[in-house]
Design a protein around this motif. Structure first.
Motif: not given
Lengths: 475, 92
Positions: B17, B28-29, B21, A414, A357, B9-10, B24-25, B31-32, B6
């Motif tokens: 998905m 996470d993304l 999930e 991270v 993703i 994109l999935a 949550g993703l 933060a990334t 999300i």
């Protein structure tokens, strides 16, 4: 009784040549350890049924005089490497039951010399991770402290060697996945120059980054294996470089070593590990090197660049896993689209889905992120190349932390990604890099140092690595 | 990132998905992305046309395996097949 804790490739070769023991007996010694330790450590996912057949073939080479240093040497391999007729799953459910229809060129090079592959070992799913906790087949424990991770993604190959369940092993690295687990398990880990080793038959993660390399107890063992892995493979792999072009850029050695300012200060590095790192610099001084603190304006961006380039390649790469031609496939689906959605949704683990993703995202918006990352990658490579005109090597810790506890960092991607912060420059620029153990902390955890050299100076790294090993031991 | 981003994109990546999930993703993304957004403030040298260090080498376009020599090994891995073809679900 074979003392496998004191064994090197050359010692084993010598004993096999003299007939002190047979290849079968040598393999059995390792199989005995595996039987005892693997149920808890979970380094191996499968022990090959034909180990003794391989041993007999190797023994024949001793009989007919065609044995080489590697003949009969028992090795472990990572689960993302193909041998025709054997399972390979990249530790993913989506490749459950897959049987390879061809053999990886790099492994064939070793098979030709008569090595014995004992079995395939655990890893992070599709090599995505730094702790071997994303495998669909359970975590691997660190043999030096079973409550801790062995590092990753080549955690299985590292644990197999560290528990004396193989003399050495093959790992693969996209960003630190050989060097970091080697450092977490007290081993030598070597990442060659990009283009030295064929990638054919190695399940790809990031095509512009992936390389295969050895994990071993000594630099010499790593060197012997690396030299056997190397080949030019124009028929099957578009990224190996013709032998005559594997020439390093001309330079005059200065006996000077560059250490990035952040590493000298210890910013973001575990205190005990940093102390060990500073002490290792004294070993280089004892070898006659001058250590200089160097500031690299672009190098600190390496990991961010990597986390754009890698997921972009991952998301395109893993497109081929669709359940149609091989691997796991959804049982119930009303049409082709639902079949794809279900196969990939059920087959890929959480970290793989996350990176696919992320890759889809960084490639969207006209690839703005991706193009900027490529420009930076090029600039980081230039920065490193220029450093090597003034300094023989760049020396850093391997990872900023000691082996951490099982379960740690899994909920904070991270924090996990930061394990690779010192690995990224070598992978982005294609440079060779070696991780060397430098001793244990007060609580018995391994520490390590990393030396990086210019492209095609793999041999220089082995030479300096061996000298470091000797000097560090005699101190 | 929004939940809808999300999900989109999935779907592009052909990954089913759950909403849970995807939520949550999204976190996470985010933060990334904060981490990788560093590249936007990196001092970049002026854009120039660079020849990348790594280039794909292409072999001659000739048949190197005798016809049919590897077909059986490859087919053996496919879950469904018919008359020498890999079979897929209906598309429409």
């Amino acid at each position: 009784m074979i003392d496998i804790k004191d064994l090197t490739i050359e010692k084993a070769h010598d004993a096999l040549t003299k007939g002190e023991y047979t290849v079968r007996e040598l393999c059995q010694a390792y199989l005995d350890v595996i039987k005892e330790k693997n149920p808890d450590i979970n380094a191996y996912l499968e022990i090959f049924a034909d180990v003794m057949d391989q041993a007999d073939k190797a023994q024949d080479k001793f009989k007919n005089g065609t044995a080489t240093l590697l003949t009969g040497i028992p090795l472990a391999m990572k689960d993302n490497m193909l041998i025709k007729g054997k399972h390979a799953s990249a530790a993913s459910k989506i490749l459950e039951g897959y049987t390879a229809s061809y053999t990886a060129t790099a492994l064939q090079n070793l098979i030709d010399q008569g090595v014995v592959f004992l079995g395939r070992t655990n890893m992070d799913e599709f090599a995505m991770g730094s702790s071997t906790q994303t495998s669909a087949y359970g975590v691997t424990r660190n043999p030096l402290d079973r409550e801790r991770v062995p590092g990753g993604s080549s955690g299985g190959p590292a644990a197999a060697v560290a528990m004396y369940g193989a003399l050495a092993s093959l790992g693969s690295e996209t960003c630190g996945s050989i060097r970091q687990p080697a450092s977490f398990c007290g081993l030598v880990g070597f990442k060659p120059t990009y283009g030295a080793v064929s990638r054919s038959g190695i399940i790809a993660m990031g095509n512009s980054l992936d390389q295969v390399g050895p994990l071993a107890h000594t630099v010499r063992d790593a060197e012997i294996i690396h030299k056997a892995l190397v080949s030019y493979d124009p028929e099957l792999d578009g990224t190996t470089v013709p032998m005559e072009k594997r020439v390093p850029a001309p330079r005059t050695l200065t006996k000077k070593i560059a250490v990035p300012a952040e590493c000298m200060k210890g910013e973001g590095i575990d205190t005990e590990l940093h102390e060990a790192f500073l002490k290792s610099l004294d070993t280089f001084r004892a070898m006659g090197y001058t250590i200089e603190t160097v500031s690299f304006p672009l190098m600190p961006y390496s990991l961010a660049v990597y986390y754009i380039v890698m997921p972009a390649e991952v998301s395109t790469n893993l497109e081929r896993l669709d359940g149609i031609r091989y691997g796991y496939h959804a049982k119930e689906a009303k049409d082709l689209n639902e079949f794809y959605m279900k196969t990939r949704g059920e087959g890929f683990g959480r970290e793989s889905r996350r990176r696919i993703i992320l890759g889809s995202y960084v490639l969207s918006n006209d690839g703005e992120y991706y193009r900027r990352a490529l420009r930076l990658r090029d600039a980081i490579t230039k920065e490193l190349d220029e450093t090597f005109t003034k300094y023989d090597f760049v020396v850093t810790p391997v990872a900023p932390m000691l082996p951490f506890k099982l379960g740690e960092k899994l909920t904070d991607p991270v924090a996990m990604y930061l394990a690779d912060v010192f690995s990224a420059p070598a992978n982005l620029s294609g440079a060779p890099s070696i991780a060397l153990p430098i001793g244990l902390t007060a609580t018995g955890l391994p520490t390590a140092v990393q030396i990086t050299a210019p492209r095609w100076e793999d041999d220089t790294l082995f030479a300096v690595g061996k000298e470091f090993e000797r000097t560090n031991q005699s101190k | 990132m929004q939940l809808s981003d999300i999900k989109k994109l999935a779907s592009t990546a052909r990954i089913s998905m759950s909403d849970e999930e995807a939520e949550g993703l999204a976190k996470d993304l985010d933060a990334t992305l904060v981490y990788i957004n560093q590249v936007n403030s990196a001092p970049l040298p002026p854009e120039e046309v660079v020849v990348p260090l790594n280039r794909n080498a292409v072999r001659d376009d000739v048949v190197s395996n005798p016809t049919g020599s590897v077909a059986a090994d490859v087919f053996a891995q496919a879950p469904s097949q018919m008359d020498g073809f890999v079979k897929v679900k209906k598309i429409l």
